[in-house]
Design a protein around this motif. Sequence first.
Motif, PDB file in Angstrom:
ATOM      1  N   VAL A 120       0.851  -1.188   0.000  1.00  0.00           N
ATOM      2  CA  VAL A 120       0.000   0.000   0.000  1.00  0.00           C
ATOM      3  C   VAL A 120       0.890   1.243   0.000  1.00  0.00           C
ATOM      4  O   VAL A 120       1.833   1.342   0.788  1.00  0.00           O
ATOM      5  N   ALA A 121       0.610   2.170  -0.871  1.00  0.00           N
ATOM      6  CA  ALA A 121       1.422   3.384  -0.970  1.00  0.00           C
ATOM      7  C   ALA A 121       1.238   4.263   0.260  1.00  0.00           C
ATOM      8  O   ALA A 121       0.157   4.306   0.862  1.00  0.00           O
ATOM      9  N   ALA A 122       2.290   4.946   0.650  1.00  0.00           N
ATOM     10  CA  ALA A 122       2.206   5.894   1.761  1.00  0.00           C
ATOM     11  C   ALA A 122       1.319   7.070   1.345  1.00  0.00           C
ATOM     12  O   ALA A 122       1.278   7.450   0.169  1.00  0.00           O
ATOM     13  N   PRO A 123       0.600   7.670   2.303  1.00  0.00           N
ATOM     14  CA  PRO A 123      -0.327   8.756   1.955  1.00  0.00           C
ATOM     15  C   PRO A 123       0.399  10.048   1.573  1.00  0.00           C
ATOM     16  O   PRO A 123       1.522  10.297   2.000  1.00  0.00           O
ATOM     17  N   GLU A 124      -0.277  10.853   0.776  1.00  0.00           N
ATOM     18  CA  GLU A 124       0.252  12.160   0.372  1.00  0.00           C
ATOM     19  C   GLU A 124      -0.172  13.226   1.391  1.00  0.00           C
ATOM     20  O   GLU A 124      -1.275  13.155   1.942  1.00  0.00           O
ATOM     21  N   PRO A 125       0.677  14.206   1.645  1.00  0.00           N
ATOM     22  CA  PRO A 125       0.303  15.292   2.571  1.00  0.00           C
ATOM     23  C   PRO A 125      -0.891  16.082   2.033  1.00  0.00           C
ATOM     24  O   PRO A 125      -1.067  16.216   0.825  1.00  0.00           O
ATOM     25  N   ARG A 126      -1.692  16.602   2.960  1.00  0.00           N
ATOM     26  CA  ARG A 126      -2.862  17.408   2.606  1.00  0.00           C
ATOM     27  C   ARG A 126      -3.124  18.390   3.744  1.00  0.00           C
ATOM     28  O   ARG A 126      -2.562  18.248   4.835  1.00  0.00           O
ATOM     29  N   GLN A 127      -3.961  19.362   3.518  1.00  0.00           N
ATOM     30  CA  GLN A 127      -4.329  20.274   4.580  1.00  0.00           C
ATOM     31  C   GLN A 127      -5.292  19.580   5.542  1.00  0.00           C
ATOM     32  O   GLN A 127      -6.069  18.708   5.136  1.00  0.00           O
ATOM     33  N   VAL A 128      -5.218  19.955   6.813  1.00  0.00           N
ATOM     34  CA  VAL A 128      -6.171  19.433   7.788  1.00  0.00           C
ATOM     35  C   VAL A 128      -7.576  19.801   7.320  1.00  0.00           C
ATOM     36  O   VAL A 128      -7.864  20.964   7.029  1.00  0.00           O
ATOM     37  N   LYS A 129      -8.460  18.798   7.229  1.00  0.00           N
ATOM     38  CA  LYS A 129      -9.770  19.005   6.612  1.00  0.00           C
ATOM     39  C   LYS A 129     -10.828  19.409   7.636  1.00  0.00           C
ATOM     40  O   LYS A 129     -11.074  18.686   8.598  1.00  0.00           O
ATOM     41  N   ASP A 130     -11.451  20.560   7.412  1.00  0.00           N
ATOM     42  CA  ASP A 130     -12.610  21.003   8.188  1.00  0.00           C
ATOM     43  C   ASP A 130     -12.396  20.920   9.694  1.00  0.00           C
ATOM     44  O   ASP A 130     -13.318  20.616  10.461  1.00  0.00           O
ATOM     45  N   GLY A 131     -11.152  21.146  10.108  1.00  0.00           N
ATOM     46  CA  GLY A 131     -10.871  21.141  11.533  1.00  0.00           C
ATOM     47  C   GLY A 131     -10.809  19.768  12.169  1.00  0.00           C
ATOM     48  O   GLY A 131     -10.645  19.656  13.386  1.00  0.00           O
TER      49      GLY A 131
END
Length: 338
Positions: free
Chosen positions: A197-208
């Motif tokens: 399984v691929a490691a996750p990509e960074p993202r902004q914290v969603k909706d707090g």
Amino acid sequence: MTNESGRASLGRNIIATLVAVAVLAVGVHVWLNTNLLGRKEVCGGLVTTDSAEAVFSASGRISDRDGLDDRPSDQLAFTCTVELSSFLPGSDTEYLRIMGSRERGDFPFTDNGRWPSPVTMSFFSGGATGAIGSDHAWVLLPDACTTADGPAIIEGYAPEGSDPVNFTRLLTEVANTAAERADCATKQPLTAPDTLVAAPEPRQVKDGVVCDLSGLEFPGPPGDQAKAMESVQDRSSPTWSCEVSGYATYVVTHEPHIIAGIRSSPGFTKQKRVAGLQVSGFDARHVVADCAGTPTYFSMEFGQEYASAVGKPGTPRIRNLFDNFIDVAGKRFGCNAH
């Protein structure tokens, strides 16, 4: 006639010489730039050259430089460097480093600078237990290989761009061979995963909502949350991790072999209650709780952004953050205070 015979003989000699030179050149090429007719095993027989060749991104001659550097007091403690070299123009020498060692059972989740962030690793379990990142991987040896000094692992560093499935397969083969030599192998050999399984990509914290866990408190000043980035692994795996970049890294695992290694490690002892739960562990932030009959490990590491924010208005204290993490994440894994 004599002149014609002489010319024919000279021609045959020239052709024979050219053929001999060509054969020699091919032989030199095969010897210097491929592993054909080379050794079948290196590192004292722990590594097959076929498996090593499948990991390297180029072709060439495989050797083990200075051979196996082992420790007589522990058959599962060793290092070896596998080298792939070629004399073809533009070719670089590649190295594959393989080690056997004993570690504290939660080694992949502690921030000591040696291990990558767990959120960047692809964890696997079932036939074998381990994880792999961009160029660093490890495989846990069978539980029977654990001693009072802790569980044993096979660890490897491969050239960037190497095939990850072949890399985990090689380390699993080394783990099986090493366990057999140490007389702690299981009846069924460890088997490497066919997919990762691929490691996750960074993202902004969603909706707090931090780390997809409703109610999890942001590990920093409230004003930083809007710009914070996070990487979140799929919770369906026995090992889950989330990193709020620069602030904190969370881990939960109930993988049985990892848990067995943790509980068997030196320093594992009863700790103070966390979020009302009875726990044991190594310290206040690396603990195991009973979650509906399943021993489950929780840990939390803090980053430089959090360290810089300590003392600023609204920055939560470490103890409060860990209590909150255990309370929120624990409910997802059936942990009940008693």
